[in-house]
Design an enzyme around this catalytic site. Structure first.
Site, PDB file in Angstrom:
ATOM      1  N   LYS A 124      54.321 -25.269 -49.767  1.00 34.67           N
ATOM      2  CA  LYS A 124      53.558 -26.496 -49.501  1.00 34.67           C
ATOM      3  C   LYS A 124      53.930 -27.098 -48.153  1.00 34.67           C
ATOM      4  O   LYS A 124      53.059 -27.429 -47.349  1.00 34.67           O
ATOM      5  CB  LYS A 124      53.774 -27.528 -50.616  1.00 34.67           C
ATOM      6  N   ASP A 142      49.354 -29.217 -53.405  1.00 37.48           N
ATOM      7  CA  ASP A 142      50.276 -30.151 -54.049  1.00 37.48           C
ATOM      8  C   ASP A 142      49.895 -30.255 -55.528  1.00 37.48           C
ATOM      9  O   ASP A 142      49.086 -29.473 -56.028  1.00 37.48           O
ATOM     10  CB  ASP A 142      50.227 -31.529 -53.358  1.00 37.48           C
TER      11      ASP A 142
END
Ligand code: SF4
Length: 212
Positions: A124, A142
């Site tokens: 991420k 996310d």
């Protein structure tokens, strides 16, 4: 799983309904790549407001790899306490600084494999850096993007990183720069964690879980 045509239509509708891209707050405020990377590390399991407090306190003490390595651990931990997990994050921040200096002369690398090899940097953060700091196409996954992707049949993965790896080859190229923000906002507004607004959802006919 949605077909390729359905995925295309999915993103077309998001493009029509969702706001255009805006930078992640902690990166937007930090055009400096090193500070942006440290901010992303600090943001793990932390709210944006708490991450901001932590990074501001840390960067008041030092904002270069060399400077942070010279700080006592206790000072770093006290500064970043608002972001939580401060002892672990202190060790990770120092390990990150050491790796950047040892392997990249203190310069943040611009490719995903190198970013993901850095201590404390997962898929991420690597994708957020690619997208917002380096202007490269990447859909950072996310918790919201992960939930929407798996619920709808857009892409499947048990972890956010697995979902990101599954989503990347499925998403149309034209959607790669804005896809993160579209899915994020859609997840916050409509396909919420609890009580998603399925009856009013503009993706209802495409979604594989319309009766949640
Ligand atoms: S129909 Fe429901 S589960 Fe499917 S995308 Fe829309 S809000 Fe999410």
């Amino acid at each position: 799983m949605l077909t390729d045509n359905e995925v295309e239509e999915f993103f077309r509708r998001l493009q029509d309904r969702m706001p255009k891209r805006s930078a992640e707050p902690h990166v937007k405020e930090d055009p400096d790549h090193f500070r942006a990377l440290v901010s992303c590390l600090l943001s793990a399991q932390s709210r944006d407001a708490n991450t901001a407090k932590a990074k501001n306190a840390l960067f008041r003490l030092a904002d270069t790899p060399e400077g942070i390595l010279m700080l006592p651990d206790a000072d770093i931990a006290a500064a970043i306490k608002p972001a939580g997990l401060y002892n672990i994050k202190t060790r990770r921040v120092k390990a990150l600084c050491r790796a950047l200096l040892d392997e990249y002369d203190g310069i943040v690398p611009k490719d995903r494999p190198s970013l993901m090899e850095l201590p404390g940097i997962g898929r991420k953060c690597a994708d957020i850096m690619l997208l917002f700091s380096f202007g490269e196409p990447a859909i950072a996954v996310d918790t919201h993007v992960h939930r929407v992707s798996n619920r709808t049949g857009l892409a499947r993965g048990k972890t956010e990183a697995q979902t990101a790896a599954a989503l990347e080859p499925r998403a149309p190229q034209w959607a790669m720069m804005d896809g993160h923000m579209w899915l994020l906002e859609f997840g916050k507004r409509t396909c919420t964690s609890r009580a998603p607004k399925c009856a009013a959802c503009f993706l209802n006919d495409l979604c594989e879980a319309p009766r949640l």
